[in-house]
Motif scaffolding. Structure first.
Motif, PDB file in Angstrom:
ATOM      1  N   TYR A   1       0.833  -1.206   0.000  1.00  9.83           N
ATOM      2  CA  TYR A   1       0.000   0.000   0.000  1.00  9.83           C
ATOM      3  C   TYR A   1       0.866   1.254   0.000  1.00  9.83           C
ATOM      4  N   ALA A   2       1.953   1.228   0.772  1.00 10.71           N
ATOM      5  CA  ALA A   2       2.853   2.385   0.815  1.00 10.71           C
ATOM      6  C   ALA A   2       3.438   2.663  -0.567  1.00 10.71           C
ATOM      7  N   VAL A   3       3.843   1.620  -1.271  1.00  9.51           N
ATOM      8  CA  VAL A   3       4.391   1.797  -2.619  1.00  9.51           C
ATOM      9  C   VAL A   3       3.314   2.331  -3.554  1.00  9.51           C
ATOM     10  N   GLU A   4       2.098   1.784  -3.452  1.00  6.96           N
ATOM     11  CA  GLU A   4       0.990   2.257  -4.291  1.00  6.96           C
ATOM     12  C   GLU A   4       0.664   3.723  -3.983  1.00  6.96           C
ATOM     13  N   TYR A   5       0.744   4.081  -2.706  1.00  4.47           N
ATOM     14  CA  TYR A   5       0.452   5.461  -2.304  1.00  4.47           C
ATOM     15  C   TYR A   5       1.474   6.423  -2.912  1.00  4.47           C
ATOM     16  N   LEU A   6       2.754   6.105  -2.799  1.00  2.00           N
ATOM     17  CA  LEU A   6       3.789   6.975  -3.354  1.00  2.00           C
ATOM     18  C   LEU A   6       3.692   7.038  -4.879  1.00  2.00           C
ATOM     19  N   THR A   7       3.303   5.929  -5.493  1.00  2.00           N
ATOM     20  CA  THR A   7       3.077   5.939  -6.939  1.00  2.00           C
ATOM     21  C   THR A   7       1.963   6.916  -7.292  1.00  2.00           C
ATOM     22  N   ALA A   8       0.888   6.891  -6.510  1.00  2.00           N
ATOM     23  CA  ALA A   8      -0.238   7.803  -6.748  1.00  2.00           C
ATOM     24  C   ALA A   8       0.175   9.256  -6.548  1.00  2.00           C
ATOM     25  N   VAL A   9       1.056   9.510  -5.565  1.00  2.00           N
ATOM     26  CA  VAL A   9       1.554  10.868  -5.353  1.00  2.00           C
ATOM     27  C   VAL A   9       2.288  11.348  -6.604  1.00  2.00           C
ATOM     28  N   GLY A  10       3.157  10.503  -7.136  1.00  2.00           N
ATOM     29  CA  GLY A  10       3.887  10.876  -8.344  1.00  2.00           C
ATOM     30  C   GLY A  10       2.962  11.084  -9.530  1.00  2.00           C
ATOM     31  N   GLN A  11       1.953  10.262  -9.656  1.00  2.00           N
ATOM     32  CA  GLN A  11       1.024  10.380 -10.777  1.00  2.00           C
ATOM     33  C   GLN A  11       0.178  11.642 -10.684  1.00  2.00           C
ATOM     34  N   LYS A  12       0.031  12.195  -9.491  1.00  2.00           N
ATOM     35  CA  LYS A  12      -0.753  13.427  -9.315  1.00  2.00           C
ATOM     36  C   LYS A  12       0.057  14.672  -9.662  1.00  2.00           C
ATOM     37  N   CYS A  13       1.375  14.538  -9.777  1.00  2.00           N
ATOM     38  CA  CYS A  13       2.217  15.688 -10.112  1.00  2.00           C
ATOM     39  C   CYS A  13       2.082  16.035 -11.596  1.00  2.00           C
ATOM     40  N   ASP A  14       2.089  17.312 -11.886  1.00  2.00           N
ATOM     41  CA  ASP A  14       2.091  17.784 -13.271  1.00  2.00           C
ATOM     42  C   ASP A  14       2.808  19.134 -13.299  1.00  2.00           C
ATOM     43  N   PRO A  15       2.904  19.787 -14.466  1.00  2.00           N
ATOM     44  CA  PRO A  15       3.665  21.042 -14.526  1.00  2.00           C
ATOM     45  C   PRO A  15       3.131  22.162 -13.641  1.00  2.00           C
ATOM     46  N   THR A  16       1.886  22.055 -13.170  1.00  2.00           N
ATOM     47  CA  THR A  16       1.334  23.126 -12.335  1.00  2.00           C
ATOM     48  C   THR A  16       0.999  22.656 -10.922  1.00  2.00           C
TER      49      THR A  16
ATOM     50  N   GLN B   1       2.657  20.091  -7.587  1.00  4.73           N
ATOM     51  CA  GLN B   1       3.717  19.229  -7.091  1.00  4.73           C
ATOM     52  C   GLN B   1       3.224  18.521  -5.832  1.00  4.73           C
ATOM     53  N   GLU B   2       2.632  17.337  -6.032  1.00  5.36           N
ATOM     54  CA  GLU B   2       2.056  16.597  -4.913  1.00  5.36           C
ATOM     55  C   GLU B   2       3.124  16.096  -3.952  1.00  5.36           C
ATOM     56  N   PHE B   3       4.333  15.817  -4.451  1.00  5.40           N
ATOM     57  CA  PHE B   3       5.388  15.363  -3.536  1.00  5.40           C
ATOM     58  C   PHE B   3       5.817  16.482  -2.585  1.00  5.40           C
ATOM     59  N   ILE B   4       5.881  17.717  -3.074  1.00  2.00           N
ATOM     60  CA  ILE B   4       6.163  18.833  -2.163  1.00  2.00           C
ATOM     61  C   ILE B   4       5.051  18.943  -1.131  1.00  2.00           C
ATOM     62  N   LEU B   5       3.805  18.772  -1.575  1.00  2.00           N
ATOM     63  CA  LEU B   5       2.671  18.848  -0.659  1.00  2.00           C
ATOM     64  C   LEU B   5       2.768  17.770   0.420  1.00  2.00           C
ATOM     65  N   LEU B   6       3.151  16.560   0.023  1.00  2.22           N
ATOM     66  CA  LEU B   6       3.325  15.482   0.998  1.00  2.22           C
ATOM     67  C   LEU B   6       4.447  15.818   1.973  1.00  2.22           C
ATOM     68  N   SER B   7       5.561  16.305   1.443  1.00  2.00           N
ATOM     69  CA  SER B   7       6.664  16.730   2.307  1.00  2.00           C
ATOM     70  C   SER B   7       6.213  17.815   3.280  1.00  2.00           C
ATOM     71  N   ASP B   8       5.356  18.721   2.789  1.00  2.00           N
ATOM     72  CA  ASP B   8       4.865  19.814   3.634  1.00  2.00           C
ATOM     73  C   ASP B   8       4.024  19.301   4.795  1.00  2.00           C
ATOM     74  N   VAL B   9       3.038  18.442   4.509  1.00  2.02           N
ATOM     75  CA  VAL B   9       2.103  18.025   5.562  1.00  2.02           C
ATOM     76  C   VAL B   9       2.761  17.072   6.551  1.00  2.02           C
ATOM     77  N   LEU B  10       3.876  16.449   6.163  1.00  2.00           N
ATOM     78  CA  LEU B  10       4.628  15.613   7.100  1.00  2.00           C
ATOM     79  C   LEU B  10       5.645  16.426   7.904  1.00  2.00           C
ATOM     80  N   GLY B  11       5.712  17.721   7.624  1.00  2.00           N
ATOM     81  CA  GLY B  11       6.630  18.583   8.359  1.00  2.00           C
ATOM     82  C   GLY B  11       8.065  18.483   7.897  1.00  2.00           C
ATOM     83  N   VAL B  12       8.331  17.704   6.840  1.00  2.00           N
ATOM     84  CA  VAL B  12       9.705  17.524   6.381  1.00  2.00           C
ATOM     85  C   VAL B  12      10.221  18.793   5.711  1.00  2.00           C
ATOM     86  N   SER B  13       9.382  19.430   4.901  1.00  2.00           N
ATOM     87  CA  SER B  13       9.808  20.670   4.242  1.00  2.00           C
ATOM     88  C   SER B  13      10.237  21.699   5.277  1.00  2.00           C
ATOM     89  N   MET B  14       9.440  21.828   6.334  1.00  2.00           N
ATOM     90  CA  MET B  14       9.760  22.814   7.367  1.00  2.00           C
ATOM     91  C   MET B  14      11.006  22.411   8.148  1.00  2.00           C
TER      92      MET B  14
END
Length: 298
Positions: free
Chosen positions: A53-68, A70-83
């Motif tokens: 499930y974790a692999v499928e979830y990260l795959t879905a995060v990547g598939q949601k990214c497009d030129p406008t 960035q779902e991976f940045i959003l994930l990093s943000d809500v996990l507090g990693v960006s900060m």
């Protein structure tokens, strides 16, 4: 734990596989990643179904990214990693930094000081006045200041291409000889981060709210100085105490004062009442780099 010695041997083998990486920093990063990721697995012992499930979830995060978006940045943000990354790289004497966010995905149009970055003319008019300085208080002329923000309804231009022209709420400015610039805009709103993707599912599953307080983004760059990514937060905005991406710092909360004076409004090329924000941004010299202003002084 069954197989403890075997798991430790596996971790050691994977760490050692990066031993000959030519770049020492890359080697350090990869070996540290392996140690911590393997430690997580040993501690929590995810089942095969959970790992799939974790692999499928990260795959879905990547598939949601497009030129406008960035779902991976959003994930990093809500996990507090960006900060956390911002915090460990924090300037010691300058303005505090904060997260980039997922919507710095479009090149900001070049604008002159005094320009209006609100291309729609709706909402409460605002004026933002900035002074960029070195840590010793000297003004930085010719600094590049990249600005972007949402509109009064909480949406960025790339989220509403049918409503907002590309470049709305964005501007790339240069400071004058006093290190100053100002621009007209609309007072931004608090807003929910996008919840129609995997990050939204994470928040919903954990009963966390998706809201960010109202803010304006800045990236400041000047020759010989460390680039700074930061926000200013609107002082009376909701969610200052519970930002979904953990990015609020007290020093970045700025009063957007109400101004009723008609003459001042005309001088600022807006209508009264409007909201006025004035603040300083301070940047540090790059390590081992002599700032241009000092070179010119010789």
């Amino acid at each position: 734990m069954p197989g403890t010695e075997a798991t430790k041997a596996l971790t050691a083998a994977v760490v050692d596989s990066f031993h000959d990486t030519p770049d020492p920093r890359l080697r350090e990063l990869l070996q540290g990643l392996v140690r911590h990721l393997h430690g997580y697995v040993r501690e929590l012992r995810p089942t095969m179904k959970e790992w799939e499930y974790a692999v499928e979830y990260l795959t879905a995060v990547g598939q949601k990214c497009d030129p406008t978006r960035q779902e991976f940045i959003l994930l990093s943000d809500v996990l507090g990693v960006s900060m956390l990354v911002e915090t460990v790289n924090e300037q010691s004497g300058g303005t505090e930094s904060t997260v980039l966010g997922p919507f710095h995905v479009v090149e900001s149009p070049k604008r002159d000081s005094g320009d209006n970055i609100d291309l729609l003319g709706t909402g409460t008019p605002g004026v933002v006045s900035v002074r960029v300085m070195a840590v010793d208080g000297s003004p930085l002329a010719g600094a590049n200041v990249d600005v972007w923000q949402c509109n009064e309804d909480g949406f960025y231009d790339v989220q509403q291409p049918e409503i907002q022209p590309l470049g709305n709420g964005r501007g790339l400015f240069r400071t004058d000889h006093e290190g100053r610039l100002w621009f007209r805009t609309v007072v931004p709103s608090h807003y929910p981060i996008p919840t129609d993707g995997p990050v939204g599912l994470l928040l919903d599953s954990t009963e966390r709210h998706p809201y960010r307080p109202a803010h304006i983004h800045f990236i400041v760059e000047a020759d010989g100085y460390r680039p700074l990514t930061t926000h200013i937060f609107v002082a009376d905005s909701p969610y200052l105490d519970s930002d979904a991406v953990f990015a609020v710092k007290e020093s970045l909360v700025v009063d957007f004062a109400r101004v009723d004076d008609e003459e001042e409004a005309r001088r600022r090329q807006v209508t009264a009442p409007f909201r006025l924000a004035e603040f300083d941004i301070t940047v540090e010299p790059e390590k081992n780099v002599e700032p241009e202003k000092n070179k010119d002084a010789r």
